[in-house]
Design a protein around this motif. Structure first.
Motif, mmCIF file in Angstrom:
data_model
loop_
_atom_site.group_PDB
_atom_site.id
_atom_site.type_symbol
_atom_site.label_atom_id
_atom_site.label_comp_id
_atom_site.label_asym_id
_atom_site.label_seq_id
_atom_site.Cartn_x
_atom_site.Cartn_y
_atom_site.Cartn_z
ATOM 1 N N ASP A 199 0.839 -1.186 0.000
ATOM 2 C CA ASP A 199 0.000 0.000 0.000
ATOM 3 C C ASP A 199 0.887 1.255 0.000
ATOM 4 O OD1 ASP A 199 -2.088 1.748 0.214
ATOM 5 O OD2 ASP A 199 -2.467 1.374 2.337
ATOM 6 N N THR A 200 1.138 1.855 -1.171
ATOM 7 C CA THR A 200 1.960 3.063 -1.376
ATOM 8 C C THR A 200 3.296 2.994 -0.626
ATOM 9 O OG1 THR A 200 0.807 4.224 0.431
ATOM 10 C CG2 THR A 200 -0.044 4.527 -1.809
ATOM 11 N N PRO A 201 4.224 2.146 -1.069
ATOM 12 C CA PRO A 201 5.497 1.987 -0.361
ATOM 13 C C PRO A 201 6.528 3.073 -0.645
ATOM 14 C CG PRO A 201 5.458 0.569 -2.274
ATOM 15 C CD PRO A 201 4.109 1.232 -2.224
ATOM 16 N N TRP A 312 4.609 2.087 10.509
ATOM 17 C CA TRP A 312 4.317 2.489 9.127
ATOM 18 C C TRP A 312 4.522 1.310 8.170
ATOM 19 C CZ3 TRP A 312 7.376 7.075 6.469
ATOM 20 C CH2 TRP A 312 6.787 7.384 5.226
ATOM 21 N N VAL A 316 1.885 -0.540 5.677
ATOM 22 C CA VAL A 316 2.072 -0.594 4.229
ATOM 23 C C VAL A 316 2.018 -2.039 3.738
ATOM 24 C CG1 VAL A 316 3.746 -0.220 2.370
ATOM 25 C CG2 VAL A 316 3.339 1.579 4.052
ATOM 26 N N THR A 371 3.556 10.967 4.310
ATOM 27 C CA THR A 371 3.170 9.571 4.556
ATOM 28 C C THR A 371 1.763 9.326 4.021
ATOM 29 O OG1 THR A 371 2.183 10.042 6.712
ATOM 30 C CG2 THR A 371 4.537 9.548 6.672
ATOM 31 N N ARG A 374 -3.266 4.012 6.088
ATOM 32 C CA ARG A 374 -4.351 3.070 5.805
ATOM 33 C C ARG A 374 -5.206 2.982 7.061
ATOM 34 N NH1 ARG A 374 -4.939 -1.043 2.205
ATOM 35 N NH2 ARG A 374 -6.329 -2.752 2.802
#
Length: 382
Positions: A199-201, A312, A316, A371, A374
């Motif tokens: 998820d959006t690394p 975080w 992710v 950042t 989620r």
């Protein structure tokens, strides 16, 4: 599983591998340099081996944790810490010291992913962020122990490492007795080090790498810096290191801070504080209260920031907790691999002040990375 049964030995294992086996090198470096006649550049290169070994082992640990479960990797990490510090304590040359460093650094790479997996398996989901950040803060306890060791045992760095070896052996036995042998009926996705499906690394990758570079100078050369800049006694310079560890324990609040303030604000707070520590030390290295302030700020912000990056990463890579720890911690170490010899070369060329100012500015730039969060949902079972 009871929260304390996993967290307390986890804190001790992180203290052993990160605090004693890895970060004690910077504290003991002046005495090691004198004993083995190492230059600042050579010191930086040997320090980089910690992180290089870490990078290699964290890849192995991520894959094997998902195949064999966390217990094997945690015990292997403890064993490497014991072997590495035993070799360092007896090293007659830079080459054997470097070999010990490779083993000791490898222990930190092995230990991080399996604890993420263990927590996701055996700790209730709503308590997992708190468990991860408190285990992560074990680094600070190890740093405090290294500072006390330096005060009591200086300049006997070999004896110091021998005592640390014994402590690591005790911690290894504690983990052997407490980490469950049987795995629950839970399976992770295969632990490949891939960004696909995450998820959006991208922001996580950049920020981890930059913060690794920014922290490298302080970890490796801060004690050497204050000793060349002022008239510090051994107790005072060791007290500087103890301040890093004592205030690093404050960093364990990062899990709660994230829940209240959000990931973006937590990351920026940690990154700017980390940078401020290097800049303060660069401007006032000869003044004891300001150097202690820099040490306290660095310790608190580094442990806080690594806790933020840990949470975080798990968010992710939400389908694989061990991978979520491995990716950001790997990149943090890659930054430190590059940062340590870079700092050593810059110090030799332009001096400590310039190097620490530059590394502080790098950290400021890294803290501005945005950042992506989620939404989190919790239940009573992992």
């Amino acid at each position: 599983m009871k929260f304390t049964r996993l967290v307390f030995p986890g804190i001790a294992m992180i203290a052993s591998s990160y605090g004693l086996a890895r970060f004690s090198y910077g504290l003991l470096l002046p005495d090691i340099n004198e004993s083995l006649a190492m230059t600042e550049f050579a010191s930086g290169v040997v320090s980089a081996l910690f992180y290089l070994s870490y990078c290699f082992m964290i890849v192995i640990s991520t894959v094997l944790t998902t195949r064999d479960g966390p217990r094997v990797m945690i015990l292997a990490a403890g064993a490497l810490a014991v072997v590495g510090m035993a070799i360092m304590s007896a090293a007659p040359s830079v080459w054997l010291l470097a070999l010990g460093v490779l083993f000791a650094g490898g222990s930190t790479g092995l230990v991080s992913p399996p604890y993420g997996a263990a927590i996701s398996l055996w700790i209730r989901r709503k308590d997992q962020g708190r468990a991860n950040t408190w285990i992560n803060s074990g680094t600070s306890i190890g740093i405090v122990l290294t500072g006390l060791g330096a005060i009591l045992l200086t300049p006997h760095w070999r004896l110091t490492y021998l005592i640390y070896t014994v402590i690591a052996l005790i911690v290894l036995y504690w983990s052997y007795r407490t980490i469950p042998k049987s795995e629950p009926d839970v399976y992770f996705d295969k632990g490949q080090l891939s960004l696909r499906g995450a998820d959006t690394p991208g922001p996580l990758v950049v920020s981890s790498l930059v913060m690794g570079i920014s922290s490298a100078a302080f970890w490796t050369f801060s004690r050497s810096f204050i000793e060349t800049a002022g008239t510090y006694t051994n107790v005072q310079s060791s007290g500087f290191w103890i301040m890093i560890g004592l205030f690093g324990m404050v960093g364990g609040i990062s899990g709660g801070f994230i829940e209240k303030a959000g990931l973006q604000r937590a990351f920026m707070t940690g990154g700017l504080s980390l940078s401020a520590a290097s800049i303060i030390l660069a401007v006032f290295p000869e003044i004891i209260w300001s150097s202690y302030l820099a040490a306290a700020l660095f310790g608190a912000s580094y442990i806080f920031l690594t806790g933020v990056i840990l949470v975080w990463g798990i968010r992710v890579f939400y389908s694989n907790a061990s991978l979520g720890i491995a990716i950001p911690f790997l990149l943090l170490a890659v930054g430190q691999v590059a940062g340590s010899p870079l700092a050593g070369g810059l110090i030799a060329f332009a001096g400590y002040k310039t190097a620490f100012l530059l590394f502080g500015l790098i950290g400021i730039a890294g803290s501005l990375v945005p950042t992506k969060e989620r939404p989190q949902q919790y239940s009573e079972t992992p």
